[in-house]
Design a protein around this motif. Structure first.
Motif, short mmCIF file in Angstrom:
data_model
loop_
_atom_site.label_atom_id
_atom_site.label_comp_id
_atom_site.label_asym_id
_atom_site.label_seq_id
_atom_site.Cartn_x
_atom_site.Cartn_y
_atom_site.Cartn_z
N VAL A 1 0.85 -1.20 0.00
CA VAL A 1 0.00 0.00 0.00
C VAL A 1 0.88 1.24 0.00
O VAL A 1 1.95 1.26 0.63
CB VAL A 1 -0.93 0.02 1.25
CG1 VAL A 1 -1.63 1.36 1.41
CG2 VAL A 1 -1.95 -1.11 1.18
N ASN A 2 0.43 2.26 -0.71
CA ASN A 2 1.02 3.60 -0.64
C ASN A 2 -0.12 4.55 -0.28
O ASN A 2 -1.00 4.81 -1.11
CB ASN A 2 1.65 3.99 -1.98
CG ASN A 2 2.37 5.33 -1.93
OD1 ASN A 2 2.72 5.83 -0.86
ND2 ASN A 2 2.62 5.90 -3.09
N GLN A 3 -0.12 5.04 0.94
CA GLN A 3 -1.19 5.94 1.41
C GLN A 3 -0.76 7.38 1.18
O GLN A 3 0.26 7.83 1.70
CB GLN A 3 -1.46 5.70 2.90
CG GLN A 3 -2.63 6.50 3.43
CD GLN A 3 -2.82 6.36 4.93
OE1 GLN A 3 -2.70 7.34 5.67
NE2 GLN A 3 -3.10 5.15 5.41
N VAL A 4 -1.55 8.11 0.38
CA VAL A 4 -1.16 9.45 -0.04
C VAL A 4 -2.36 10.39 0.01
O VAL A 4 -3.51 9.97 0.02
CB VAL A 4 -0.60 9.43 -1.48
CG1 VAL A 4 0.65 8.58 -1.57
CG2 VAL A 4 -1.65 8.95 -2.48
N SER B 1 -6.14 6.53 -0.02
CA SER B 1 -6.32 7.98 -0.03
C SER B 1 -6.55 8.54 1.36
O SER B 1 -7.57 8.26 1.99
CB SER B 1 -7.52 8.34 -0.91
OG SER B 1 -7.43 7.75 -2.18
N TRP B 2 -5.60 9.39 1.83
CA TRP B 2 -5.91 10.17 3.03
C TRP B 2 -6.46 11.53 2.58
O TRP B 2 -6.20 11.99 1.48
CB TRP B 2 -4.72 10.29 3.97
CG TRP B 2 -3.47 11.02 3.58
CD1 TRP B 2 -2.30 10.45 3.16
CD2 TRP B 2 -3.22 12.44 3.61
NE1 TRP B 2 -1.35 11.42 2.93
CE2 TRP B 2 -1.88 12.65 3.20
CE3 TRP B 2 -4.00 13.54 3.97
CZ2 TRP B 2 -1.31 13.92 3.12
CZ3 TRP B 2 -3.43 14.82 3.89
CH2 TRP B 2 -2.10 14.99 3.48
N SER B 3 -7.26 12.12 3.44
CA SER B 3 -8.03 13.31 3.09
C SER B 3 -8.80 13.10 1.80
O SER B 3 -8.78 13.92 0.88
CB SER B 3 -7.12 14.54 2.96
OG SER B 3 -7.88 15.73 2.99
N PRO B 4 -9.54 11.98 1.69
CA PRO B 4 -10.17 11.62 0.41
C PRO B 4 -11.29 12.57 -0.02
O PRO B 4 -11.63 12.61 -1.20
CB PRO B 4 -10.71 10.21 0.67
CG PRO B 4 -10.97 10.19 2.14
CD PRO B 4 -9.84 10.99 2.73
N VAL C 1 -14.01 4.89 -4.97
CA VAL C 1 -14.29 3.47 -5.16
C VAL C 1 -14.24 3.09 -6.64
O VAL C 1 -13.71 2.03 -7.00
CB VAL C 1 -15.66 3.11 -4.55
CG1 VAL C 1 -16.10 1.70 -4.94
CG2 VAL C 1 -15.62 3.24 -3.02
N GLU C 2 -14.78 3.94 -7.51
CA GLU C 2 -14.78 3.64 -8.94
C GLU C 2 -13.36 3.51 -9.49
O GLU C 2 -13.12 2.82 -10.49
CB GLU C 2 -15.53 4.73 -9.72
CG GLU C 2 -16.97 4.96 -9.31
CD GLU C 2 -17.93 3.86 -9.71
OE1 GLU C 2 -17.49 2.86 -10.33
OE2 GLU C 2 -19.13 3.98 -9.40
N HIS C 3 -12.40 4.16 -8.83
CA HIS C 3 -11.00 4.07 -9.25
C HIS C 3 -10.24 2.95 -8.53
O HIS C 3 -9.01 2.87 -8.63
CB HIS C 3 -10.29 5.40 -8.98
CG HIS C 3 -10.43 6.40 -10.09
ND1 HIS C 3 -10.02 6.14 -11.38
CD2 HIS C 3 -10.94 7.67 -10.11
CE1 HIS C 3 -10.25 7.20 -12.15
NE2 HIS C 3 -10.82 8.14 -11.40
N ASP C 4 -10.95 2.09 -7.80
CA ASP C 4 -10.32 0.99 -7.06
C ASP C 4 -9.32 1.49 -6.03
O ASP C 4 -8.28 0.84 -5.77
CB ASP C 4 -9.65 -0.01 -8.02
CG ASP C 4 -10.65 -0.72 -8.90
OD1 ASP C 4 -11.75 -1.06 -8.41
OD2 ASP C 4 -10.34 -0.96 -10.09
N LEU C 5 -9.61 2.64 -5.46
CA LEU C 5 -8.79 3.19 -4.38
C LEU C 5 -9.40 2.79 -3.04
O LEU C 5 -10.59 2.45 -2.95
CB LEU C 5 -8.73 4.72 -4.49
CG LEU C 5 -8.19 5.26 -5.81
CD1 LEU C 5 -8.43 6.75 -5.92
CD2 LEU C 5 -6.70 4.95 -5.95
N CYS C 6 -8.61 2.86 -1.99
CA CYS C 6 -9.11 2.65 -0.63
C CYS C 6 -9.13 4.00 0.06
O CYS C 6 -8.08 4.65 0.20
CB CYS C 6 -8.22 1.68 0.13
SG CYS C 6 -8.71 1.48 1.87
N ALA C 7 -10.30 4.46 0.46
CA ALA C 7 -10.44 5.77 1.09
C ALA C 7 -10.63 5.62 2.60
O ALA C 7 -11.30 4.70 3.06
CB ALA C 7 -11.63 6.51 0.50
N ILE C 8 -10.03 6.56 3.36
CA ILE C 8 -10.14 6.51 4.81
C ILE C 8 -10.60 7.87 5.35
O ILE C 8 -9.83 8.57 6.00
CB ILE C 8 -8.81 6.07 5.47
CG1 ILE C 8 -7.61 6.82 4.86
CG2 ILE C 8 -8.62 4.57 5.34
CD1 ILE C 8 -6.32 6.61 5.61
#
Length: 293
Positions: free
Chosen positions: A162-165, A189-192, A236-243
């Motif tokens: 994972v790369n959280q950015v 994604s931080w600050s998504p 979600v549509e971009h297959d990202l993980c949001a927090i």
């Protein structure tokens, strides 16, 4: 109860929910109730960090939830003051003790440190040992650019899972996302929702609030959703993980209420077009071991 979020598969086969609760800037007093509320609402991923000062409360919230430990995906991060091989191992022990856990799901290096790259590499090698010893299920990094990742991977064995950015519609990092995909790294994604733009900024005047973008508010009206839900669905549509971070029960519930609709490819592209290239948070190229002291 909302959710559950779909699961994303990391490069080592571990599966991680596509949406979680972030607790950055949540006070210890707020954190326990935020975590328990989130779990009641269907969240199964909680993201914290040593630097947030609330690992103990995250652990309390998980324990109070009554949900089996194996059903909760827990992330924490190594802070800069603990970089170095042996210091990393000690810091991991401290974090695990505060969380009240026997094993961590994902351990991340909080920042790259270009001016102390050897120290960053030493910390990652310690994380590799923790992975090999079975004390953590996956390892990764935060805030790494493609250049930082290439340098790290050239000197280590395990490709970060994972790369959280920082990643939101006004700073969507398409080149970084493409690099991560090519190397089997999941982008988180931080600050998504773009909260960093409401309390930060890079001084260029380009930073905007994604929640106020007409493109997004128009879609919110169309779907009967909030602007925040539209943005999280875009993630979600971009297959990202949001927090997304929140301590307000109605916001926590709202943020996970995004799995009963979808955006069209045209709508996703319209949100993509909002990218300004201006970050709201710190520039990873300028981080040093004493940057945040």
């Amino acid at each position: 109860m909302n959710g559950p979020a779909p699961l994303l598969t990391l490069n080592n086969g571990v599966r991680m929910p596509a949406l979680g609760l972030g607790v950055c800037q949540s006070t210890p007093d707020e954190t326990v109730s935020a975590v328990t509320t989130a779990i009641e609402d269907g969240y199964r991923l909680i993201d914290t960090a040593a630097a947030y000062g609330n690992e103990k409360e995250v652990g309390e919230g998980i324990a109070r939830s009554g949900i089996d430990r194996e059903d909760i995906f827990v992330i924490t991060k190594l802070w800069l003051t603990d970089y170095g091989h042996d210091a990393t191992l000690r810091a991991f022990d401290t974090s695990l003790t505060k969380l009240g856990l026997d094993q961590l799901d994902l351990y991340l290096l909080h920042w790259p440190v270009p001016s102390a790259h050897d120290t960053t590499v030493a910390s990652y090698r310690a994380a590799e040992k923790l992975l090999a010893d079975g004390r953590v299920r996956a390892i990764g990094v935060c805030n790494h650019t493609p250049g930082h990742l290439a340098e790290l991977m050239a000197r280590t064995e395990v490709v970060p899972a994972v790369n959280q950015v920082e990643l939101h519609p006004n700073f969507s990092q398409p080149e970084l996302r493409a690099f991560d995909v090519r190397h089997g790294i999941l982008t988180q994604s931080w600050s998504p929702i773009g909260g960093v733009n409401r309390y930060g900024g890079d001084g260029t005047g380009k930073v905007r609030d994604p929640l106020q973008e007409p493109t997004i508010t128009g879609m919110a009206e169309k779907y009967g959703k909030s602007p925040a839900q539209i943005i999280l669905r875009w993630q979600v549509e971009h297959d990202l993980c949001a927090i997304p971070k929140s301590v307000r029960p109605h916001r926590i519930a709202e943020n996970i209420g995004i799995f009963d609709f979808s955006l069209t490819p045209h709508e996703v592209a319209a949100i993509d077009a909002l990218d300004t290239g201006a970050r709201g948070g710190p520039d990873p190229d300028r981080v040093a071991l004493d940057t945040f002291s």
